[in-house]
Write a protein that holds these residues in place. Structure first.
Motif, PDB file in Angstrom:
ATOM      1  N   ARG A   2     -27.849  -4.027  53.584  1.00  0.00           N
ATOM      2  CA  ARG A   2     -26.864  -3.940  54.659  1.00  0.00           C
ATOM      3  C   ARG A   2     -26.303  -2.519  54.748  1.00  0.00           C
ATOM      4  O   ARG A   2     -25.956  -1.922  53.742  1.00  0.00           O
ATOM      5  N   LYS A   3     -26.202  -2.016  55.959  1.00  0.00           N
ATOM      6  CA  LYS A   3     -25.615  -0.700  56.189  1.00  0.00           C
ATOM      7  C   LYS A   3     -24.100  -0.836  56.234  1.00  0.00           C
ATOM      8  O   LYS A   3     -23.558  -1.819  56.735  1.00  0.00           O
ATOM      9  N   THR A   4     -23.413   0.152  55.712  1.00  0.00           N
ATOM     10  CA  THR A   4     -21.959   0.169  55.773  1.00  0.00           C
ATOM     11  C   THR A   4     -21.508   0.467  57.199  1.00  0.00           C
ATOM     12  O   THR A   4     -22.086   1.297  57.889  1.00  0.00           O
ATOM     13  N   VAL A   6     -17.923   1.380  59.411  1.00  0.00           N
ATOM     14  CA  VAL A   6     -16.496   1.698  59.469  1.00  0.00           C
ATOM     15  C   VAL A   6     -16.080   1.626  60.932  1.00  0.00           C
ATOM     16  O   VAL A   6     -16.600   2.374  61.767  1.00  0.00           O
ATOM     17  N   SER A  35     -21.816   6.039  56.837  1.00  0.00           N
ATOM     18  CA  SER A  35     -21.787   4.700  57.413  1.00  0.00           C
ATOM     19  C   SER A  35     -22.066   4.762  58.903  1.00  0.00           C
ATOM     20  O   SER A  35     -22.022   5.826  59.529  1.00  0.00           O
ATOM     21  N   GLN A 205     -22.589  -8.364  57.855  1.00  0.00           N
ATOM     22  CA  GLN A 205     -21.689  -7.366  57.282  1.00  0.00           C
ATOM     23  C   GLN A 205     -20.297  -7.972  57.153  1.00  0.00           C
ATOM     24  O   GLN A 205     -19.789  -8.589  58.096  1.00  0.00           O
ATOM     25  N   LEU A 207     -16.565  -6.665  56.329  1.00  0.00           N
ATOM     26  CA  LEU A 207     -15.720  -5.489  56.163  1.00  0.00           C
ATOM     27  C   LEU A 207     -14.402  -5.870  55.516  1.00  0.00           C
ATOM     28  O   LEU A 207     -13.958  -7.012  55.598  1.00  0.00           O
ATOM     29  N   PHE A 221     -15.818   0.227  48.847  1.00  0.00           N
ATOM     30  CA  PHE A 221     -17.156   0.103  49.421  1.00  0.00           C
ATOM     31  C   PHE A 221     -18.238  -0.021  48.353  1.00  0.00           C
ATOM     32  O   PHE A 221     -19.373  -0.409  48.657  1.00  0.00           O
ATOM     33  N   ASP A 227     -18.915  -4.344  52.868  1.00  0.00           N
ATOM     34  CA  ASP A 227     -19.876  -3.571  53.646  1.00  0.00           C
ATOM     35  C   ASP A 227     -19.219  -2.562  54.581  1.00  0.00           C
ATOM     36  O   ASP A 227     -19.797  -2.167  55.596  1.00  0.00           O
ATOM     37  N   GLY A 228     -18.009  -2.133  54.243  1.00  0.00           N
ATOM     38  CA  GLY A 228     -17.309  -1.164  55.067  1.00  0.00           C
ATOM     39  C   GLY A 228     -15.892  -1.605  55.333  1.00  0.00           C
ATOM     40  O   GLY A 228     -15.343  -2.446  54.625  1.00  0.00           O
ATOM     41  N   CYS A 245     -15.257   7.330  56.485  1.00  0.00           N
ATOM     42  CA  CYS A 245     -16.656   7.265  56.927  1.00  0.00           C
ATOM     43  C   CYS A 245     -17.602   7.938  55.925  1.00  0.00           C
ATOM     44  O   CYS A 245     -18.791   7.608  55.870  1.00  0.00           O
ATOM     45  N   GLY A 248     -18.677   5.744  50.083  1.00  0.00           N
ATOM     46  CA  GLY A 248     -19.784   4.832  49.820  1.00  0.00           C
ATOM     47  C   GLY A 248     -20.902   5.476  49.045  1.00  0.00           C
ATOM     48  O   GLY A 248     -20.968   6.666  48.860  1.00  0.00           O
TER      49      GLY A 248
END
Length: 248
Positions: A2-4, A6, A35, A205, A207, A221, A227-228, A245, A248
């Motif tokens: 999974r991508k972070t 913000v 992110s 995700q 957050l 993170f 995940d953000g 941003c 991480g």
């Protein structure tokens, strides 16, 4: 993996000049962001945000959405209207909508459904009040809020959106759940979803929202299920927002 993400929530803040300055600063520092980045703006400024962010890597969206498509609903804004301006996200169920404007779990579920219907990614906010945490019913509250959406749309629908856990007692107060406290609730959320659909749980995700800043973002993170962040006050200053941003 999974991508972070913000995402900034500007709330009832901003002017044409301040937004130009803010986004100019954010875009100038985006090369260092680790992110994906998004901003959610007051409705009236979405056309300006669209203009300023056109052709960039920063996504944008709205702070809420109507459950209705059209009709005699003065002051509301529909998913179709938001898509007219190429919005990608819509926040639903933010604690301030729940507490200040008496939106129910069912209202949030209907707004989640409306966002999906129009190709927007709903950012579904869940979280407990201070008294609910002190009573030891955090998981019960969060489960109830999630269930309203799952019962209406099905668990698979969560893969089309984002979940934001925001302990209400940590929003704008300077208080922050410890990284482990936040992780515990994030793990509960992912585990609850996994019991219904493991693939959705792995993809979605989740957050954290609650006084995230440049000083605590790295540790938050780094947690397995965070995940953000959904960022309030710190999203109004380019330097502060970029510091998050870059985490991480």
């Amino acid at each position: 993996m999974r991508k972070t993400l913000v995402a900034g929530n500007w709330k009832l803040n901003g002017s044409k000049d301040s937004i130009k300055e803010l986004l100019g600063g954010v875009l100038a520092g985006m090369s260092e962001a680790k992110s994906d980045v998004a901003v959610c703006a007051p409705y009236i400024y979405i056309p300006l945000v669209q203009e300023l962010l056109s052709g960039t890597d920063v996504a944008y969206g709205s702070e809420s959405i109507s459950e209705y498509d059209s009709g005699a609903y003065t002051g509301e804004i529909s998913g179709a209207m938001l898509k007219d301006f190429d919005c990608e996200y819509a926040i639903v169920g933010h604690s301030e909508r729940r507490t200040l404007f008496a939106e129910k779990d069912s209202d949030t579920a209907n707004k989640f459904a409306a966002a999906r219907k129009h190709g927007l990614k709903p950012i579904l906010c869940v979280g407990e009040l201070l008294e609910e945490r002190e009573q030891g019913i955090t998981e019960e509250v969060v489960a109830r809020q999630l269930d309203a959406v799952i019962e209406l749309e099905g668990v698979e629908a969560l893969a089309d959106g984002v979940i934001a856990y925001e302990p209400v007692w940590a929003i704008g107060t300077g208080m922050t759940a410890s990284p482990q406290q936040a992780q515990d609730v994030h793990a509960f959320i992912r585990g609850k979803i996994a019991a219904l659909n493991a693939g959705v749980a792995e993809k979605v995700q989740i957050l954290y929202g609650g006084s995230v800043n440049g000083g605590n973002a790295d540790e938050l993170f780094a947690m397995a299920d965070i995940d953000g962040g959904l960022i309030g006050g710190a999203s109004l200053k380019a330097e502060d927002f970029l510091a998050i941003c870059k985490a991480g």
